[in-house]
Design an enzyme around this catalytic site. Structure first.
Site, mmCIF file in Angstrom:
data_model
loop_
_atom_site.group_PDB
_atom_site.id
_atom_site.type_symbol
_atom_site.label_atom_id
_atom_site.label_comp_id
_atom_site.label_asym_id
_atom_site.label_seq_id
_atom_site.Cartn_x
_atom_site.Cartn_y
_atom_site.Cartn_z
ATOM 1 N N GLU A 180 0.811 -1.224 0.000
ATOM 2 C CA GLU A 180 0.000 0.000 0.000
ATOM 3 C C GLU A 180 0.847 1.278 0.000
ATOM 4 O O GLU A 180 0.350 2.353 0.320
ATOM 5 C CB GLU A 180 -0.943 0.033 1.213
ATOM 6 C CG GLU A 180 -1.876 -1.145 1.293
ATOM 7 C CD GLU A 180 -2.701 -1.160 2.573
ATOM 8 O OE1 GLU A 180 -2.650 -0.176 3.349
ATOM 9 O OE2 GLU A 180 -3.394 -2.164 2.809
ATOM 10 N N GLY A 181 2.130 1.174 -0.324
ATOM 11 C CA GLY A 181 2.984 2.354 -0.335
ATOM 12 C C GLY A 181 3.450 2.795 1.031
ATOM 13 O O GLY A 181 4.087 3.849 1.158
#
Length: 344
Positions: free
Chosen positions: A305-306
């Site tokens: 998810e970064g």
């Protein structure tokens, strides 16, 4: 980007002609760094990061519009039971991002980062890589082009991440195709695979690479055959950032696999990138070492998810702030280091 000839032709041309670092900006940054009120090298990697920012942005190190771009895709390989979660979770997490309820939202708030979410045809999973290509060349190229739009609207630091149930299976297959070894070495728990689920995951990685074995000499072919939409979009975003002189922070195992395909096509393709963190996914450290990179953080995270890249963005912002905000010895009235006496 206008498509001409075969769908990948424009990307192959772009990969052959990537711009290099701005040496003038780098020299200017080095000169200023030498004058700042600190012993030479005492800020360690922060100094290296500031120089990297200068070289790849073409200006004095600054981060004023950082952006996290998350690309979400679904995968046909999940039909083999390679993950404990249903593919519906991808869409549900995209909605959670939009509502501000995910970990990445909190990290973006804490580090004052922008956030964009890209939903990549979640209702249409890619092909089952164990028995067919994930994408056609046309679809893969179009998704790369879509990923290039991540920088539209302006940013001066791009953090790339992903969301996609089943995509650590995809990343493992890409790494096995690129680097060899065994499926077991590259396949980790992802969202929590263990026991029979892990066995099916490893089997799927083996089957996929075996099925496509005659077409794995070309990195873009690996991308379309073994990858996914988020893989292609991340690759496109990294390429666009290079052309527009935007430094990039790469997140975890899946984002690194996407980046690795670019480096396989051009050994300098990731020079404008840093790896935000080494994840808890077992194959990530080996993958990062294959790229010749040293991650900024090692916190045992494996969420995707970064999140790792977004955390590292805070360090990059601090590096830029130190470079631009610190006083020079002359301005602060601080004496510089005494030169060694010369015996006569």
């Amino acid at each position: 980007m206008s498509m001409s000839g075969l769908p990948f032709d424009d990307f192959r041309a772009l990969l052959r002609e990537l711009p290099g670092p701005d040496t003038h900006a780098l020299v200017a940054a080095k000169e200023r760094n030498a004058q700042l009120t600190k012993p030479a090298g005492s800020l360690g990697r922060l100094e290296e990061i500031a120089m990297w920012l200068a070289a790849w942005s073409g200006r004095s190190p600054a981060v004023t519009r950082p952006l996290v771009a998350i690309f979400a895709g679904n995968h046909g390989v999940t039909r083999h039971g390679v993950t404990p979660y249903p593919t519906s979770v991808t869409q549900q997490m995209v909605e959670n991002f939009a509502a501000g309820g995910a970990a990445i939202n909190q990290i973006c708030v804490a580090n004052d980062l922008g956030l964009k979410i890209f939903d990549l045809a979640l209702d249409y999973p890619t092909g089952d890589i164990t028995c067919e290509p994930a994408l056609s060349e046309r679809d893969c190229a179009a998704t790369m082009a879509f990923g290039m739009e991540a920088i539209a609207g302006g940013t001066d630091l791009l953090c790339v991440g992903e969301m996609g149930i089943g995509n650590t299976t995809i990343a493992a297959a890409i790494n096995l195709a690129l680097y060899g070894g065994t499926a077991e070495e590259w396949t980790g728990p992802g969202t929590g695979s263990e026991g029979e689920v892990m066995a099916r995951k490893i089997a799927a990685v083996k089957a996929a690479v075996e099925f496509h074995k005659d077409h794995l000499s070309d990195p873009l072919e690996i991308m379309r055959r073994l990858g996914g939409r988020e893989i292609a979009a991340i690759a496109g975003a990294i390429l666009a950032a290079r052309v527009q002189r935007i430094p990039v922070l790469i997140d975890g195992y899946v984002a690194t696999a996407a980046a690795a395909l670019l480096k396989a096509a051009n050994s300098s393709a990731l020079d404008h990138c840093l790896i935000g963190h080494v994840s808890g996914e077992p194959g990530h450290l080996a993958a990062v070492e294959k790229l010749g990179k040293t991650p900024l953080l090692a916190l045992g995270m494996r969420l995707g998810e970064g999140t790792g890249a977004a955390l590292a963005a805070g360090i990059v912002k601090a590096a830029a702030a130190c470079h631009s905000g610190m006083a020079t010895f002359e301005a602060a009235g601080v004496d510089t280091r005494i030169s060694p006496r010369t015996e006569h």
